[in-house]
Design a protein around this motif. Structure first.
Motif, mmCIF file in Angstrom:
data_model
loop_
_atom_site.group_PDB
_atom_site.id
_atom_site.type_symbol
_atom_site.label_atom_id
_atom_site.label_comp_id
_atom_site.label_asym_id
_atom_site.label_seq_id
_atom_site.Cartn_x
_atom_site.Cartn_y
_atom_site.Cartn_z
ATOM 1 N N VAL A 159 -40.823 -52.874 27.142
ATOM 2 C CA VAL A 159 -41.671 -53.174 25.986
ATOM 3 C C VAL A 159 -40.995 -52.675 24.706
ATOM 4 O O VAL A 159 -40.507 -51.544 24.661
ATOM 5 N N LEU B 255 -49.108 -60.361 28.766
ATOM 6 C CA LEU B 255 -49.687 -59.904 27.507
ATOM 7 C C LEU B 255 -48.677 -60.009 26.371
ATOM 8 O O LEU B 255 -49.020 -60.417 25.256
ATOM 9 N N PHE B 256 -47.431 -59.663 26.661
ATOM 10 C CA PHE B 256 -46.403 -59.689 25.622
ATOM 11 C C PHE B 256 -45.987 -61.116 25.275
ATOM 12 O O PHE B 256 -45.866 -61.474 24.094
ATOM 13 N N THR B 257 -45.764 -61.945 26.282
ATOM 14 C CA THR B 257 -45.233 -63.284 26.038
ATOM 15 C C THR B 257 -46.276 -64.233 25.452
ATOM 16 O O THR B 257 -45.985 -65.005 24.534
ATOM 17 N N ARG C 37 -51.325 -57.857 21.628
ATOM 18 C CA ARG C 37 -50.191 -56.957 21.850
ATOM 19 C C ARG C 37 -50.483 -55.555 21.322
ATOM 20 O O ARG C 37 -50.261 -54.554 22.014
ATOM 21 N N ASN C 38 -50.957 -55.491 20.111
ATOM 22 C CA ASN C 38 -51.237 -54.181 19.499
ATOM 23 C C ASN C 38 -52.390 -53.462 20.186
ATOM 24 O O ASN C 38 -52.427 -52.230 20.248
ATOM 25 N N TYR D 154 -44.292 -51.587 19.976
ATOM 26 C CA TYR D 154 -45.562 -51.515 20.704
ATOM 27 C C TYR D 154 -45.628 -50.272 21.584
ATOM 28 O O TYR D 154 -46.396 -50.213 22.535
ATOM 29 N N LEU E 210 -50.715 -53.227 24.649
ATOM 30 C CA LEU E 210 -49.385 -52.807 25.103
ATOM 31 C C LEU E 210 -49.148 -51.302 25.007
ATOM 32 O O LEU E 210 -48.614 -50.704 25.956
ATOM 33 N N GLU F 198 -50.615 -61.315 18.379
ATOM 34 C CA GLU F 198 -50.220 -60.007 17.863
ATOM 35 C C GLU F 198 -51.369 -59.011 18.004
ATOM 36 O O GLU F 198 -51.151 -57.818 18.258
#
Length: 381
Positions: free
Chosen positions: A56, A98-100, A107-108, A60, A111, A104
């Motif tokens: 990651v 979650l990342f891909t 993610r915030n 993040y 992650l 945003e």
């Protein structure tokens, strides 16, 4: 080809991780099996040590490390035999969604907690009547003015009790075409309408908190949709290459460790003739055969790790590696017990544990029969 070029930093990371696992994880394996769950405190400590979601980006809360660090963690977890502590499922199978595909905002929101161990992640695809065939999924969602509403149940969900967030696959109640109907949603623990069932009793992976999950008028914000509506099947297919490679790396490392332990045990065991078991020709030939198979599999899997890390499409090859290595793990666990006889019959012994835990590997991430079907289709068979 078949060799991974680890740097000095990779080797230092492996050494540090191995010491940590030997001191802080392996000694608790039996207690965790008896409890039927790995405590959240263990997840938290893994995160604090920097061993969760190492890839990651730093933005993040992660370390931004390459895929080889994930491979090292998979191998070292297999080395200690703690297969119920599904670190790689969390770090390298679920969190990448979650990342891909996450906004945003998602993610915030999630992650940093996944990296720190404050959030354990799970993915919910399997249903009572739908496993490898996602088209058979019956859990549904509908859209209302300010939210999506989930209805249905999932079963055999790894990390199901511990999970603080789960990625749920459901089909559009208004869409008839099954592959265009599936969407993925992020659901937080504690969301009204989302309930966790009790821990499922299993043959193996006894420290793994496998559970049923229930969604009854479960209302989630529209922002919790991953990617585009109706693109769930495509997203799942895109991530299955890494999931199957995770299975292959873990199964291969487990099989290698098993053969090492079998060899060690065969040197120690003295039978009626007064000679160590290792001196029996049948035992030595079996160990040679298993080692030869593993050396070929190691070259194959290492090559796939390199190609995957470089961004190559190796869907067919990872499907092959998944069924090959998981079959090896199961075959070798049975063969080791046959070779060692009564010396391996203790239920708490590493050999019995390997037999129990490895049995599910050909089912994970799509059954091995599905892996062969995928390969056959790409081969034009």
């Amino acid at each position: 080809m078949g060799t991974i070029e680890y740097t000095g930093n990779h080797h230092a990371f492996r050494d540090k991780l191995r010491r940590y696992l030997d001191e802080a994880v392996a000694p608790h394996g039996e207690a965790w099996e008896q409890a039927g769950i790995v405590p959240l405190s263990a997840w938290k400590e893994m995160g604090e040590k920097g061993y969760l979601c190492t890839w990651v980006p730093q933005a993040y809360g992660g370390r931004g490390l390459d895929f080889l660090y994930s491979v090292i963690i998979m191998e070292e977890m297999a080395h200690i035999g703690e297969s119920g502590f599904m670190v790689s499922l969390h770090s390298d199978v679920v969190v990448p969604y979650l990342f891909t595909y996450g906004s945003e905002e998602i993610r915030n929101q999630f992650l940093p907690g996944c990296v720190s161990g404050d959030i354990v992640a799970a993915v919910a695809m399997t249903e009572p009547d739908a496993g490898s065939d996602l088209a058979s999924m019956v859990s549904t969602f509908r859209e209302e003015e300010d939210c999506f509403v989930l209805e249905g149940s999932k079963t055999f969900i790894s990390n199901g009790i511990n999970c603080g967030v789960v990625i749920v696959a459901a089909r559009d109640s208004l869409e008839e075409e099954p592959y265009n109907a599936i969407s993925l949603f992020v659901v937080e623990a504690g969301t009204p309408g989302f309930e966790k069932g009790g821990k499922l009793q299993k043959m193996g992976l006894r420290s793994q908190d496998t559970a049923e999950l229930f969604f009854n008028n479960c209302r989630i914000p529209k922002a919790n949709l991953l990617g585009q509506r109706g693109s769930g099947f495509i997203m799942l297919m895109e991530k299955l290459q890494q999931e199957r490679l995770v299975c292959a790396v873990s199964a291969l490392a487990g099989a290698e460790t098993l053969v090492e332990q079998t060899t060690k045990k065969a040197r120690e065991c003295i039978y009626g003739s007064g000679m160590p078991l290792i001196k029996a020709q049948e035992v030595r030939f079996a160990l040679v055969e298993m080692t030869a198979h593993l050396k070929m599999a190691r070259a194959f899997v290492n090559d796939l790790v390199n190609q995957h890390a470089a961004g190559a499409n190796v869907v067919v090859e990872t499907s092959m590696a998944k069924f090959l290595t998981t079959d090896f793990l199961n075959d070798f666990s049975r063969r080791s017990m046959d070779l060692l006889g009564e010396a391996a019959l203790d239920d708490d012994d590493v050999f019995a544990k390997a037999l129990r835990d490895g049995r599910v590997m050909p089912i994970f991430a799509g059954t091995n029969e599905i892996m062969k079907e995928i390969a056959a289709r790409f081969m034009g068979l």
